[in-house]
Design an enzyme around this catalytic site. Structure first.
Site, PDB file in Angstrom:
ATOM      1  CG  HIS A  59      -1.939   1.040   1.259  1.00 38.29           C
ATOM      2  ND1 HIS A  59      -1.928   2.054   2.184  1.00 38.29           N
ATOM      3  CD2 HIS A  59      -3.028   1.257   0.474  1.00 38.29           C
ATOM      4  CE1 HIS A  59      -2.960   2.854   1.981  1.00 38.29           C
ATOM      5  NE2 HIS A  59      -3.640   2.392   0.954  1.00 38.29           N
ATOM      6  CD  GLU A  86      -2.825   1.704  -3.121  1.00 41.77           C
ATOM      7  OE1 GLU A  86      -3.927   2.299  -3.173  1.00 41.77           O
ATOM      8  OE2 GLU A  86      -1.823   2.210  -2.579  1.00 41.77           O
ATOM      9  CG  HIS A 101      -3.330   9.335  -0.356  1.00 44.39           C
ATOM     10  ND1 HIS A 101      -3.988  10.172   0.537  1.00 44.39           N
ATOM     11  CD2 HIS A 101      -4.061   8.191  -0.394  1.00 44.39           C
ATOM     12  CE1 HIS A 101      -5.050   9.563   1.016  1.00 44.39           C
ATOM     13  NE2 HIS A 101      -5.124   8.359   0.483  1.00 44.39           N
ATOM     14  CD  GLU A 188      -8.046   5.453  -4.725  1.00 47.40           C
ATOM     15  OE1 GLU A 188      -8.970   6.231  -4.393  1.00 47.40           O
ATOM     16  OE2 GLU A 188      -7.220   5.000  -3.910  1.00 47.40           O
TER      17      GLU A 188
END
Length: 324
Positions: A59, A86, A101, A188
């Site tokens: 992550h 990720e 992020h 993502e």
């Protein structure tokens, strides 16, 4: 402490065990030398992705030791055995996709130390809330590259603060492809509503178009567990159902619907947690995704620092065949 997501997918191997229950990769925090990845090896000689046990997903890379979403954090995660690395994808002002992020640079870069950017602070509405800070969408990729990344939390290893830059989506992909074994990516589509409002690409293209185009450029294709997918594994994830549905018209790569805490509605359709985890919605969304990625507290609730009885969310998802 940031919350972690547990990614769950149904499988047919056993009613008691799901080999593809996605686990977050837990990495060590002891400082070690940083080793560069070797050059990309000859095609067909890399050790394949294992599919017989749960995947280890790093992550944001090995972020307990190295600042999150930097090249060394991903290299360290691969060195430590991650099956997938990720990341979160945002955009610069000039439309370059980056690994970062937060929509703001404040918490994990040294932007405050750059006096030349002092006038860039803005206030925008993000997911229904007014947010003030230095936004990635107000900086060109060249300007973003001039910043240095630092650890998000003070209890993490601080020795690498200020050493590494923000990386692009393409640089992140290259790290996975240059590994000596098959390493998957897990990007993502981050805050797509906000990004599509602020960044305009030529020809009326959207954030999702650029995202999928980048994956295609580097050869990512194929449905889950297909020959093409096993050669270059990827899962596309997002909290925005409309982005995943839109992307489904662009690629058959497997997609994961991320599900937030029970108090947070979807960022694009304003649906409640209870609505998007209903039997009716699972029957609908399974046409577009292979699995869900819920907050861990929605799988195993916590009260006063004690684990409570697990919910039936995973079993419910499995019952709706949330698989490829």
């Amino acid at each position: 402490m940031e919350k972690r997501r547990v990614n769950s997918m149904a499988m047919v191997f056993s009613p008691c065990f799901s080999p593809l229950l996605f686990l977050l990769f837990i990495v060590g925090c002891t400082a070690r030398p940083l080793y560069p990845l070797p050059s990309k090896v000859a095609e067909g000689t890399r050790k394949p992705l294992q599919t017989s046990r749960p995947y280890n997903i790093a992550h944001r890379g090995s972020n307990g030791e190295i600042p999150e979403e930097t090249a060394p954090a991903y290299m360290r995660a691969i060195e430590e055995g991650a099956d997938f690395i990720e990341t979160d994808i945002l955009s610069s002002k000039d439309g370059v996709l980056i690994c970062f992020h937060d929509v703001t640079l404040d918490d994990t870069t040294d932007v405050y130390q750059h006096k030349e950017f002092a006038n860039r602070k803005r206030t925008y509405e993000v997911q229904g809330n007014n947010t003030t800070g230095f936004f990635t969408v107000d900086f060109t990729i060249k300007e973003l590259k001039s910043l240095r990344v630092r650890q998000r939390y003070p209890f993490r290893d601080q020795q690498y603060n200020g050493q590494f830059t923000i990386i692009t989506f393409e640089e992140y992909i290259s790290i996975a492809l240059d590994a000596t074994r098959v390493v998957g990516i897990y990007p993502e589509i981050k805050n797509p509503v906000f990004i599509n409002q602020q960044v305009k690409w030529p020809g009326g293209k959207r954030f999702e178009d650029k995202f999928v185009e980048t994956l295609k450029k580097y050869g990512y294709k194929g449905s889950y567990l297909s020959k093409e997918w096993l050669a270059q594994p990827v899962f596309i994830q997002s909290f925005a159902p409309t982005s995943l549905i839109y992307a489904s018209n662009l690629t058959d790569l497997p997609k994961i619907l991320l599900i937030h805490d029970i108090t947070v509605p979807t960022q694009d359709t304003d649906q409640s947690y209870w609505e998007i985890t209903s039997d009716k919605y699972f029957d609908y969304i399974r046409k577009y995704v292979v699995g869900i990625g819920p907050w861990k507290d929605t799988v195993v609730p916590v009260e006063d620092n004690y684990l409570q009885t697990p919910t039936d969310l995973v079993a419910q998802a499995h019952s709706h065949n949330l698989q490829d």
